[in-house]
Design an enzyme around this catalytic site. Structure first.
Site, mmCIF file in Angstrom:
data_model
loop_
_atom_site.group_PDB
_atom_site.id
_atom_site.type_symbol
_atom_site.label_atom_id
_atom_site.label_comp_id
_atom_site.label_asym_id
_atom_site.label_seq_id
_atom_site.Cartn_x
_atom_site.Cartn_y
_atom_site.Cartn_z
ATOM 1 N N CYS A 19 0.837 -1.202 0.000
ATOM 2 C CA CYS A 19 0.000 0.000 0.000
ATOM 3 C C CYS A 19 0.870 1.250 0.000
ATOM 4 C CB CYS A 19 -0.912 0.009 1.228
ATOM 5 S SG CYS A 19 -1.956 1.494 1.355
ATOM 6 N N CYS B 77 -0.062 6.327 7.079
ATOM 7 C CA CYS B 77 -1.347 5.904 7.632
ATOM 8 C C CYS B 77 -1.099 4.927 8.784
ATOM 9 C CB CYS B 77 -2.168 5.224 6.536
ATOM 10 S SG CYS B 77 -3.675 4.428 7.107
ATOM 11 N N CYS C 116 -8.405 2.280 0.283
ATOM 12 C CA CYS C 116 -7.816 1.381 1.272
ATOM 13 C C CYS C 116 -7.884 -0.039 0.730
ATOM 14 C CB CYS C 116 -8.551 1.487 2.614
ATOM 15 S SG CYS C 116 -7.935 0.328 3.856
ATOM 16 N N GLN D 59 -18.166 -9.549 13.195
ATOM 17 C CA GLN D 59 -16.757 -9.784 12.920
ATOM 18 C C GLN D 59 -16.328 -8.908 11.746
ATOM 19 O OE1 GLN D 59 -14.783 -11.386 14.803
ATOM 20 N NE2 GLN D 59 -16.125 -12.704 16.015
ATOM 21 N N PHE E 260 -22.590 -14.102 25.297
ATOM 22 C CA PHE E 260 -22.080 -12.961 24.528
ATOM 23 C C PHE E 260 -22.362 -13.234 23.045
ATOM 24 C CE2 PHE E 260 -19.390 -13.551 28.272
ATOM 25 C CZ PHE E 260 -19.499 -12.310 28.899
ATOM 26 N N ASP F 130 -26.972 -12.014 25.678
ATOM 27 C CA ASP F 130 -26.075 -10.886 25.443
ATOM 28 C C ASP F 130 -26.712 -9.646 26.065
ATOM 29 O OD1 ASP F 130 -23.625 -10.422 23.163
ATOM 30 O OD2 ASP F 130 -24.620 -8.623 23.890
ATOM 31 N N ASP G 50 -17.980 -15.738 23.418
ATOM 32 C CA ASP G 50 -17.158 -14.859 22.588
ATOM 33 C C ASP G 50 -17.262 -13.450 23.164
ATOM 34 O OD1 ASP G 50 -15.669 -13.633 20.646
ATOM 35 O OD2 ASP G 50 -17.124 -13.905 19.029
ATOM 36 N N CYS H 212 -10.901 -11.660 21.353
ATOM 37 C CA CYS H 212 -10.189 -10.681 20.529
ATOM 38 C C CYS H 212 -9.033 -10.046 21.283
ATOM 39 C CB CYS H 212 -11.146 -9.603 20.027
ATOM 40 S SG CYS H 212 -12.000 -8.713 21.351
#
Length: 408
Positions: free
Chosen positions: A72, A78, A151, A245, A272, A292, A340, A366
């Site tokens: 890129c 960036c 992008c 996601q 979750f 959740d 999750d 994550c």
């Protein structure tokens, strides 16, 4: 500085990078202290300027064998990507260490069994910033925006995201714009600190860019059709602000992993659960409890259940699992539990699970650090962790998803 002071002149230093920090910055030691230099790689001899623990690369005097040419043209200015200059073996080793190191500190000596490229066709979600200096992502180590024309890590449907961000700024001033590419078109959510921002000034963007939905500060401005995503057999209308996601590939990979881990379990709790990427697929063969604290997400999941044929029962409820986790007694009625959690992890729920009789737990995460904390709780309660995988959907960044199975 007073009138008798001399201006401070930064000196250019020369040193060899010893390692990569967690943010993908080269680490060098000066007089016993660490300095972090973006864009530098281990083994490289560099010229740089240091200010405290922050360094600025001036020149690469001897490049590392792992250095490659970024694809890129915006890389380096960036801040959206940090690792485009790192070859594939070194890149995977770096991200694998992001997972294994916190686990080791938590007392769990388990290695990553598979590293999965989950970039797919690109990211279907992105947040850009619109300021006077431009529209795009923040600059490296800066609160200023790097102006983007395109992008390359986004799905083709988001090709005009920078243009939409500029148009939003012209309409209401500085703002942050979240984009989601869906089957029915782009879902765009604008946020601005301006209390007097007028929603009607944004409305022309819907026709101009053929948006499915436009929202301002969490409230829908205009919708031409509901933003729809597929989850197994189901089609889900995604609420404003609900979690998805970043790539469709990562969602499918994680859902397949969960389904295989759960196996033939007859009763499953999906904690979750969000809008149901796991619950809706699992319910194709068994009843599922889905919980959740995102009430709009739960309503969207329940609506998808009602309009999808041949699903088993999904009991979808809003519940704050941080403050009110399922107790060990509630959990004992399930053969398997899937969770999750967000970046904060699931400590309170993990504590209850560690005391339960649940045979199989599948946890995606994550954040490797909070995952390691929660995994240690489960292992301390008698579970064995297996099949730890890295799911790389945030390619070229320092973020990594992971998942593992815990069995009694």
């Amino acid at each position: 500085m007073n009138r008798f002071s001399k201006p401070r002149i930064a000196m250019t230093l020369t040193a060899t990078i010893t390692s990569l920090g967690q943010k993908g910055e080269g680490v060098v030691e000066i007089d016993g202290r660490k300095v972090f230099v973006p864009l530098a790689l281990p083994g490289e001899t560099i010229a740089f300027v240091a200010e405290g623990d922050r360094g600025t690369l001036v020149d690469i005097l001897a490049a590392a064998p792992a250095r490659i040419v970024p694809f890129c043209p915006h890389f380096g200015a960036c801040g959206g990507c940090q690792l485009q200059h790192l070859d594939r073996p070194s890149y995977e080793a770096f991200k694998t260490a992001l997972i294994e190191t916190p686990l080791r500190f938590a007392g769990i000596e388990t290695g990553v069994s598979r590293f999965i490229d989950a970039s797919g066709n690109g990211r279907r979600r992105a947040t850009m910033h619109a300021r006077q200096e431009g529209s795009g992502y923040m600059r490296l180590r800066s609160h200023q925006v790097h102006d983007l024309d395109a992008c390359p890590i986004l799905v083709p449907a988001l090709a005009r995201a920078p243009d939409i961000a500029r148009a939003a700024m012209l309409a209401i001033g500085e703002a942050d714009i979240a984009f989601t590419a869906t089957l029915s078109g782009l879902d765009v959510a604008v946020r601005t600190p301006k209390k007097q921002a007028r929603a009607e000034r944004l409305m022309p963007l819907v026709a101009r860019f053929r948006l499915a939905r436009l929202a301002l500060n969490g409230d829908m401005v205009l919708q031409t059709q509901p933003p729809i995503v597929e989850m197994g057999r189901a089609r889900v209308e995604v609420p404003v602000g609900s979690f998805l996601q970043a790539t469709a590939a990562a969602e499918t990979i994680l859902a397949d992993y969960v389904a295989e881990a759960v196996g033939k379990a007859e009763s499953v709790a999906d904690l979750f659960c969000g809008v149901g990427p796991f619950a809706l697929r699992l319910a194709e063969t068994r009843p599922v409890l889905a919980l959740d604290n995102d009430k709009p997400g739960i309503l969207a999941l329940d609506k998808a259940r009602r309009f999808t044929k041949n699903l088993r029962e999904i009991t979808a409820k809003a519940r704050d699992l941080f403050r009110e986790p399922l107790t060990r007694y509630e959990l004992d009625t399930f053969d398997a539990v899937v969770l999750d959690p967000p970046r904060a992890g699931a400590q309170a729920q993990a504590e209850q699970l560690s005391m339960s009789k649940v045979k199989t737990i599948v946890m995606a995460a994550c954040d490797p650090k909070t995952f390691a904390r929660d995994a240690a709780i489960l292992v301390g309660g008698g579970y064995t962790m297996e099949n730890l995988v890295a799911v790389d959907q945030f390619v070229h960044s320092t973020h990594i998803e992971l998942a593992a199975i815990f069995r009694r």
